[in-house]
Enzyme design. Structure first.
Site, short mmCIF file in Angstrom:
data_model
loop_
_atom_site.label_atom_id
_atom_site.label_comp_id
_atom_site.label_asym_id
_atom_site.label_seq_id
_atom_site.Cartn_x
_atom_site.Cartn_y
_atom_site.Cartn_z
NE ARG A 30 6.77 -33.21 -54.29
CZ ARG A 30 6.88 -34.39 -54.87
NH1 ARG A 30 6.62 -34.52 -56.16
NH2 ARG A 30 7.23 -35.45 -54.18
CG HIS A 76 12.86 -31.29 -48.76
ND1 HIS A 76 11.51 -31.12 -48.56
CD2 HIS A 76 13.04 -31.26 -50.11
CE1 HIS A 76 10.89 -30.98 -49.71
NE2 HIS A 76 11.79 -31.06 -50.68
CE1 TYR A 120 33.40 -24.38 -59.05
CE2 TYR A 120 31.37 -24.89 -60.22
CZ TYR A 120 32.72 -25.11 -60.01
OH TYR A 120 33.39 -26.04 -60.75
#
Length: 816
Positions: A30, A76, A120
């Site tokens: 991580r 993931h 977006y």
């Protein structure tokens, strides 16, 4: 019915084992990057997912949400925000030196604005990201199954350049944190190429190539020695300063322009910090702060008032805002599956070792492919040389499999050669195709020879690595943005530049109330209008400049520095602020003396006297204001069980005498030169040899030629005596001294107060232990013989012993 089963386990062992597994996971999977490709797992999965889907620099943009969904669904299994945030960061050119994602739309800003929602924005891999994934399909890295065993993903990317050093990394995990700064691609590649050829190269030589971090926001790094230490050990600190220019503008004014800011500094917060300084008037001279950043680059304009010092204000801003910050390097990466703190040479060497492995695996893969093709081409060429026999054999065969078997049996072709022959299309049987096959065979022979040379010769392997690195540099290297300076410039703020110079009236009362008052407020008031508590009186009242300092000494032997400009600006008729609001005082601690100074240097000395007879001198320079003067006091003298009773300030080069008086009426006069000059932590030397029950009641410094030559002595019986000290016999330090009152067998005189006569005309208020006051003038008393007892001032036995006195310090102000 199922029977319940229980296990008895040690809680500490269970917690230790579970936390160990969790820690290993977040360190390796991580937060900490891999030294080989410089990526954390989530970053690697984003890049691989986009590569796998063909979302590369030479194709159109795709919705970020599609990529995020693909990463979460296949590689993931975490929250979409964590994946999208990582993806956005990879696209931000003010955080990543060489962005790996090319994002279209709002991807945030240096002001800390968040990116638009992933529905977006659109994204694709940047061109340089192709250098990380190149040769991924050539068995260059190990692969593992994804979380649900439906897909495979690479454990690391091939990485044709040292991405960890170029783009840096930051992260926090269990017990480990990493903060690796970005660097210039061209410099890193040059250093890597040199280290390939010179594996024992020293840090100094590597730093000839890598000048220092090259932050995407530019700015200036200071401290080459600290940088070298950080590069050597993997941990250290450098100073990062904004790049600024001072411009002249209309009206004789100046403007400070910030062109580059330190790495990871929020631009909007920086502008707010500067504007707060302007609004709060922490310094004078800033008129306006504007953000003029546009498509051409960052620009913050700070307009100054006329006659303001741009250099002084710039120094203050560098010291008190994020225009200058410390960058702490902590280069931790996963190396051989373990977190390790690594110097810059260690990181580059680890990358070189990995790259050698990648090139070797790629070459072995290409060799296998070339040999396979070479074997098939050889079979086709031989088949075309006996084409009629081959055709006849195939025509006799029952089917494709039988044809392959017949070719293998009659002509000794291998199975793969036989498969290629039977699959050959008729148009390939032309004369032209034979020439092409012969040319291909020759080319394959050269490739096989080349691959075998790389595999067998380490020098050839290194040549390939260097060649590919130089090609990457040629295609992607950009000029350095961050300048590096050898020394860290000390920031000394000139208070005269930053603080408006104006005259004020400074008052400090015995009870500890401080304030400064404008001369206008003082002129509009009467002296008697000064607001005081009962039994309080001014200990210090002088006209001073806001550039000056006052220093206060307490009976506990503490010193307190207060710049005049930092005192509260309060009207004359209003009580000041108590010292305890800013500084913690002991229960019975009181202000003893106050002095005003323009500067703390060694031209002045303080003389300290204690009740147990100790005396010392300390240079004024020892009491230079401390950094956090607003919240602390510090030791001026080591008292132990003693009590400080007097502090006097004198010129350091002035020859003076000391006159000390004890409670049992012994007086001693000697040269001040006998008192050593020591530091604040010292106790000093014995001034007078005291009897067991005796104590010092006061000390006066006299000049044999001018200044104070007379003192007033007051006894506990209320008698006052003026004595001329010029005629007092001079001795040496640490003697008993001579009696200053006549010796009496019953009710002898003991000294309660000693008052130096500064001006015979001035009024002195004497205060007794029961609060009775009497105003006197020294001119009203004649000098008495040493053995006389003087005259009665209070009614003996009824008015109490004299305990305190105060002068009238405000009359001079009234005259001013």
């Amino acid at each position: 019915m199922a029977q319940e089963q229980f296990q008895e386990l040690n809680l500490s062992e269970v917690m230790s084992e579970r936390f160990g597994r969790y820690s290993k996971y977040i360190i390796q999977e991580r937060a900490i990057p891999d030294v080989r490709d410089g990526l954390k797992p989530v970053q690697r999965r984003i890049i691989y997912a986009m590569y796998h889907e063909g979302n590369t620099y030479d194709k159109g943009y795709r919705k970020s949400a599609k990529t995020v969904g693909n990463v979460i669904g296949n590689y993931h299994p975490h929250g979409d925000s964590s994946v999208y945030d990582a993806m956005v960061r990879l696209s931000q050119d003010w955080k990543i030196r060489e962005p790996l994602v090319d994002m279209q739309g709002n991807n945030g800003s240096m002001d800390g604005d968040p990116a638009a929602a992933m529905r977006y924005t659109e994204a694709r891999l940047s061109k340089i990201a192709n250098e990380l994934t190149m040769d991924l399909d050539k068995d260059t890295v190990d692969w593992i199954l994804n979380f649900d065993d439906t897909e495979e993903e690479p454990t690391v990317l091939p990485a044709r350049y040292p991405n960890l050093i170029v783009n840096g990394s930051t992260g926090i995990s269990a017990g480990y944190a990493t903060d690796i700064p970005p660097h210039n691609l061209g410099e890193v590649i040059d250093a890597t190429v040199y280290l390939v050829d010179h594996p024992n190269a020293g840090l100094k030589k590597i730093m000839d190539f890598i000048k220092g971090p090259d932050f995407p926001t530019g700015a200036i790094i200071q401290g080459k020695d600290d940088l070298a230490k950080a590069y050597r050990t993997g941990k250290g600190r450098v100073v990062v300063r904004s790049k600024t220019e001072i411009e002249s503008i209309r009206g004789g004014r100046q403007r400070i322009v910030i062109e580059r800011i330190p790495y990871e500094v929020n631009k909007a917060n920086l502008i707010q910090q500067i504007d707060d300084i302007r609004i709060n008037r922490d310094i004078e001279g800033i008129q306006e702060v504007r953000d003029e950043t546009d498509k051409d680059g960052l620009r913050i304009a700070i307009d100054l008032r006329k006659e303001s010092s741009a250099e002084g204000i710039l120094t203050y801003l560098l010291k008190n805002t994020d225009m200058q910050v410390n960058y702490n390097m902590n280069m931790v990466a996963i190396n051989r599956k373990r977190p390790e703190q690594m110097g810059i040479i260690d990181i580059i060497q680890a990358y070189i070792d990995y790259r050698r492995e990648v090139i070797m695996r790629r070459t072995q893969y290409l060799l296998r492919k070339a040999e396979d093709r070479q074997h098939i081409v050889e079979g086709l060429i031989r088949a075309l040389s006996i084409l009629d026999e081959i055709i006849a054999t195939i025509r006799k065969s029952k089917n494709k499999k039988n044809a392959k078997d017949n070719l293998m049996q009659q002509f000794q072709f291998s199975e793969r050669q036989a498969e290629a022959i039977v699959s050959l299309q008729l148009y390939r049987l032309s004369n032209t195709d034979i020439k092409e096959l012969e040319a291909e065979a020759e080319e394959l022979e050269e490739k096989v020879t080349s691959y075998e040379l790389i595999i067998s010769n380490p020098e050839e392997l290194d040549r390939v690595i260097k060649s590919e690195l130089r090609e990457t540099k040629k295609n992607f290297a950009t000029p350095r943005r961050t300048a590096v300076e050898d020394e860290i410039e000390e920031l000394e703020v000139d208070k005269e530049v930053l603080i408006a110079d104006e005259d004020v009236i400074v008052t400090v009362t015995k009870e500890g109330y401080l304030k400064r008052t404008s001369t206008r407020s003082f002129a509009a008031s009467e002296i008697s209008d000064l607001q005081l508590r009962d039994n309080d009186y001014p200990l210090f009242a002088e006209k001073m400049s806001t550039l000056d300092h006052i220093i206060l000494f307490t009976n506990k032997g503490k010193a307190i520095n207060r710049p005049v400009h930092a005192l509260a600006d309060i009207k004359w008729k209003t009580m000041g602020n108590h010292l305890s609001q800013e500084i913690a005082l002991e229960e019975d601690e009181q202000i003893l003396s106050v002095f005003g100074l323009k500067e703390f240097n060694d031209q002045k000395k303080f003389v300290f006297a204690t009740s147990q007879g100790y005396i010392k001198q300390t240079l004024a320079g020892e009491f230079k204001p401390k950094k956090n003067f607003k919240s602390t006091s510090y030791k001026a003298i080591n008292l132990k069980e003693d009590k400080l009773i007097q502090v006097m300030m004198v010129d350091a080069d002035r020859a003076l005498d000391v006159f000390t008086v004890t409670k049992e009426a012994y007086g001693l006069r000697y040269d001040l030169e006998e008192v050593s000059t020591v530091g604040p932590n010292a106790r000093g030397v014995l001034s007078v040899n005291l009897k067991e029950e005796d104590q010092v009641m006061g000390t006066v410094l006299i000049d044999p030629y001018e200044g104070i030559q007379e003192v007033l002595l007051l006894s506990q019986r209320g008698f006052i005596k003026k004595m001329n000290l010029i005629d007092f016999e001079k001795s040496t330090r640490n003697k008993r001294g001579l009696k200053v009152y006549r010796s009496l067998k019953s009710n002898p005189h003991e000294v309660s107060l000693i008052i130096p006569v500064i001006d015979p005309q001035e009024e002195i208020i004497i205060i007794t232990s029961i609060g009775k006051e009497k105003t006197i003038q020294a001119k009203d008393y004649a000098s008495a013989d040493r053995q006389s007892n003087g005259s009665g001032l209070f009614e003996e036995g009824r008015d109490g012993a004299p305990k305190d006195f105060r002068r009238m310090p405000l009359e001079k102000l009234e005259e001013d």
